[in-house]
Write a protein that holds these residues in place. Structure first.
Motif, PDB file in Angstrom:
ATOM      1  N   THR A 285       0.901  -1.362   0.673  1.00  0.00           N
ATOM      2  CA  THR A 285      -0.033   0.383  -0.039  1.00  0.00           C
ATOM      3  C   THR A 285       0.978   1.390  -0.079  1.00  0.00           C
ATOM      4  OG1 THR A 285      -1.975  -1.309   1.561  1.00  0.00           O
ATOM      5  CG2 THR A 285      -1.855   1.331   1.576  1.00  0.00           C
ATOM      6  N   SER A 289       4.013   7.010  -4.784  1.00  0.00           N
ATOM      7  CA  SER A 289       5.001   6.485  -6.058  1.00  0.00           C
ATOM      8  C   SER A 289       5.262   4.857  -5.655  1.00  0.00           C
ATOM      9  CB  SER A 289       4.961   6.873  -7.393  1.00  0.00           C
ATOM     10  OG  SER A 289       6.049   7.683  -7.171  1.00  0.00           O
ATOM     11  N   SER A 314       0.019  -7.825  -4.448  1.00  0.00           N
ATOM     12  CA  SER A 314      -1.241  -6.467  -4.925  1.00  0.00           C
ATOM     13  C   SER A 314      -0.657  -5.304  -4.409  1.00  0.00           C
ATOM     14  CB  SER A 314      -2.148  -7.138  -3.184  1.00  0.00           C
ATOM     15  OG  SER A 314      -2.804  -7.904  -3.273  1.00  0.00           O
ATOM     16  N   LEU A 315      -0.782  -4.367  -5.441  1.00  0.00           N
ATOM     17  CA  LEU A 315      -0.733  -3.254  -5.470  1.00  0.00           C
ATOM     18  C   LEU A 315      -1.500  -1.981  -5.186  1.00  0.00           C
ATOM     19  CD1 LEU A 315       2.033  -2.766  -8.450  1.00  0.00           C
ATOM     20  CD2 LEU A 315       2.604  -3.198  -5.695  1.00  0.00           C
ATOM     21  N   HIS A 316      -1.858  -1.580  -3.833  1.00  0.00           N
ATOM     22  CA  HIS A 316      -3.083  -0.131  -3.394  1.00  0.00           C
ATOM     23  C   HIS A 316      -2.416   1.120  -3.637  1.00  0.00           C
ATOM     24  CE1 HIS A 316      -6.310   1.165  -0.986  1.00  0.00           C
ATOM     25  NE2 HIS A 316      -6.269   1.436  -1.861  1.00  0.00           N
ATOM     26  N   SER A 322      -5.155   6.365 -10.905  1.00  0.00           N
ATOM     27  CA  SER A 322      -4.997   5.135 -12.302  1.00  0.00           C
ATOM     28  C   SER A 322      -3.153   5.573 -11.949  1.00  0.00           C
ATOM     29  CB  SER A 322      -4.990   5.881 -13.514  1.00  0.00           C
ATOM     30  OG  SER A 322      -4.521   7.245 -13.230  1.00  0.00           O
ATOM     31  N   TYR A 325       2.731   3.092 -10.777  1.00  0.00           N
ATOM     32  CA  TYR A 325       4.181   2.216 -10.509  1.00  0.00           C
ATOM     33  C   TYR A 325       4.717   2.856 -11.659  1.00  0.00           C
ATOM     34  CZ  TYR A 325       0.711  -1.015 -12.900  1.00  0.00           C
ATOM     35  OH  TYR A 325       0.119  -1.659 -13.556  1.00  0.00           O
ATOM     36  N   LEU A 350      -0.486  -8.942 -14.975  1.00  0.00           N
ATOM     37  CA  LEU A 350      -2.439  -7.310 -14.753  1.00  0.00           C
ATOM     38  C   LEU A 350      -3.703  -7.992 -14.529  1.00  0.00           C
ATOM     39  CD1 LEU A 350      -1.115  -5.041 -16.914  1.00  0.00           C
ATOM     40  CD2 LEU A 350      -0.533  -5.265 -14.655  1.00  0.00           C
ATOM     41  N   GLN A 354      -0.813  -9.906 -10.799  1.00  0.00           N
ATOM     42  CA  GLN A 354      -0.473  -8.564 -10.604  1.00  0.00           C
ATOM     43  C   GLN A 354      -1.791  -8.333 -10.433  1.00  0.00           C
ATOM     44  OE1 GLN A 354       2.508  -5.934 -11.504  1.00  0.00           O
ATOM     45  NE2 GLN A 354       1.259  -4.635 -11.558  1.00  0.00           N
ATOM     46  N   THR A 356      -4.159  -4.892  -8.669  1.00  0.00           N
ATOM     47  CA  THR A 356      -3.408  -3.034  -8.999  1.00  0.00           C
ATOM     48  C   THR A 356      -4.875  -2.336  -8.715  1.00  0.00           C
ATOM     49  OG1 THR A 356      -1.920  -3.392 -10.231  1.00  0.00           O
ATOM     50  CG2 THR A 356      -2.601  -0.940  -9.375  1.00  0.00           C
ATOM     51  N   ASN A 357      -5.089  -1.907  -7.702  1.00  0.00           N
ATOM     52  CA  ASN A 357      -6.151  -1.136  -6.753  1.00  0.00           C
ATOM     53  C   ASN A 357      -6.026   0.177  -6.410  1.00  0.00           C
ATOM     54  OD1 ASN A 357      -7.599  -3.450  -6.461  1.00  0.00           O
ATOM     55  ND2 ASN A 357      -7.185  -4.265  -5.315  1.00  0.00           N
ATOM     56  N   TYR A 358      -6.407   1.551  -6.745  1.00  0.00           N
ATOM     57  CA  TYR A 358      -6.792   2.677  -6.357  1.00  0.00           C
ATOM     58  C   TYR A 358      -8.000   3.361  -4.733  1.00  0.00           C
ATOM     59  CZ  TYR A 358      -3.887   1.961 -10.184  1.00  0.00           C
ATOM     60  OH  TYR A 358      -2.413   1.963 -11.327  1.00  0.00           O
TER      61      TYR A 358
END
Length: 360
Positions: A285, A289, A314-316, A322, A325, A350, A354, A356-358
């Motif tokens: 999290t 960036s 997992s990337l938050h 948007s 990374y 993706l 992987q 990714t959440n925003y």
């Protein structure tokens, strides 16, 4: 002048009667206390005080100095049973050895910095913990070791592990304003058999500060098969200039939360990579960036990687809608050369490996 007291048949006791009444040892020189009898130790009441330059203690059944002490140096040795426990105020240089089974080392410095002047080791096995806390900076320049299932806990303002090691059979925990694991020549290591935990309000850096022309100077946090849990203002893994001057954090699962950036960078030395590696899932999290940049040295890549293909990364990004990374400056990219976001031996997929959440 110097003061020396040795007891071969009984404890050394600095008693206190409460209400501020206690025993006092005051000198501008050094104090040496030795309780060498079988099952004998050194005890101090809460209202007693030792005020000196250097305090050296030797005991067979524990040393408990929990009074209003003010010394510049503390060198403690305990052998057969019991713990070493010490309270102090002022800048403190520490060296301590406890070989008692399960014997702990606990130092609470109420003001000033705490620096190692030699080895700090609880080496008796069992739950032989080491806990070092101070109101100022913690400067680790000599090995700190807790054997068996013992944990190491470090607490202070700025914590620096400078070209030495912190090793625990159990877990290692750091609570600080900043944490700097810095390898120069010999290398800097935090190694835990059962996980690493950090609560750092500012920067957490794992970096090779090697200057080139040599080998080593690496820096690493190795959590074994235990979890890595980090909360920090920012995190940086930075390779250096020496051959093998890498920077790495490993363990599993890995969970990192930052309010700022997470940066991984290779260096200019051969094999001076930067890597976040997990034997399970990785959950990041990032308030700023996430940036991966390879170095100029051969094999000096930057990488986030899980060992097993089925694991997920997992990337938050709670502050973004948007992107967020970057691989070698390209936003949204997961692979360029050896600098990659990897699951197993392949670039992350993706939406599959992987995620990714925003936003919140």
């Amino acid at each position: 002048g110097n003061i020396s007291l040795t007891s071969t048949g009984g404890n050394i006791a600095l008693n206190s009667a409460g209400l501020g009444f206690g025993t006092g040892i005051h000198t501008l020189g050094n104090v040496t206390l030795s309780a060498t009898g079988i099952d004998k130790g050194i005890i101090e009441g809460a209202d007693s005080v030792i005020q000196a330059n250097q305090l050296t203690t030797t005991s067979n059944a524990g040393t408990s100095l929990m009074g209003r002490n003010a010394v510049a140096g503390f060198n403690a040795t305990n052998a057969a049973a019991g713990d070493i426990a010490f309270i102090n105020s002022g800048n403190l240089a520490l060296m301590a050895s406890n070989t008692a089974p399960g014997g702990k080392i606990t130092v609470n410095n109420l003001s000033g910095d705490l620096s190692t002047s030699g080895l700090v080791a609880a080496s008796g096995g069992g739950s032989a913990d080491v806990a070092l806390a101070t109101a100022g900076a913690v400067n680790i320049a000599h090995p700190v070791t807790a054997t068996g299932t013992g944990d190491v806990t470090l607490a202070g303002d700025a914590i620096t592990v400078d070209d030495t090691s912190v090793v625990a059979g159990g877990s290692v925990t750091a609570n600080a304003t900043s944490l700097d694991v810095k390898g120069v020549s010999a290398g800097a290591l935090i190694q835990a058999g059962d996980g690493f935990n950090a609560n750092v309000s500012g920067d957490l850096r794992v970096r090779s500060a090697s200057v080139g022309g040599g080998f080593g100077g690496w820096a690493a946090i190795l959590a074994g098969h235990g979890p890595v849990n980090i909360s920090a203002g920012s995190v940086a893994l930075e390779g250096g200039k020496n051959l093998g001057g890498f920077a790495a954090i490993t363990g599993g699962p890995v969970a990192v939360t930052t309010t700022g950036d997470f940066r991984i960078a290779g260096g200019s030395g051969l094999g001076s990579f930067g890597m976040l590696l997990s034997n399970q899932n990785i959950d990041l999290t990032v308030g700023g960036s996430l940036r991966l940049n390879s170095g100029t040295g051969f094999g000096s890549f930057a990488r986030i990687q899980t060992l097993y293909p089925g694991s997920t990364i997992s990337l938050h990004f709670p502050e973004l809608e948007s992107g967020g990374y970057f691989v070698k400056g390209d936003e949204g990219r997961i692979s360029q050369g050896l600098t990659r976001i990897f699951t197993g031996a392949s670039p992350a997929s993706l939406g599959n490996t992987q995620i990714t959440n925003y936003g919140d």
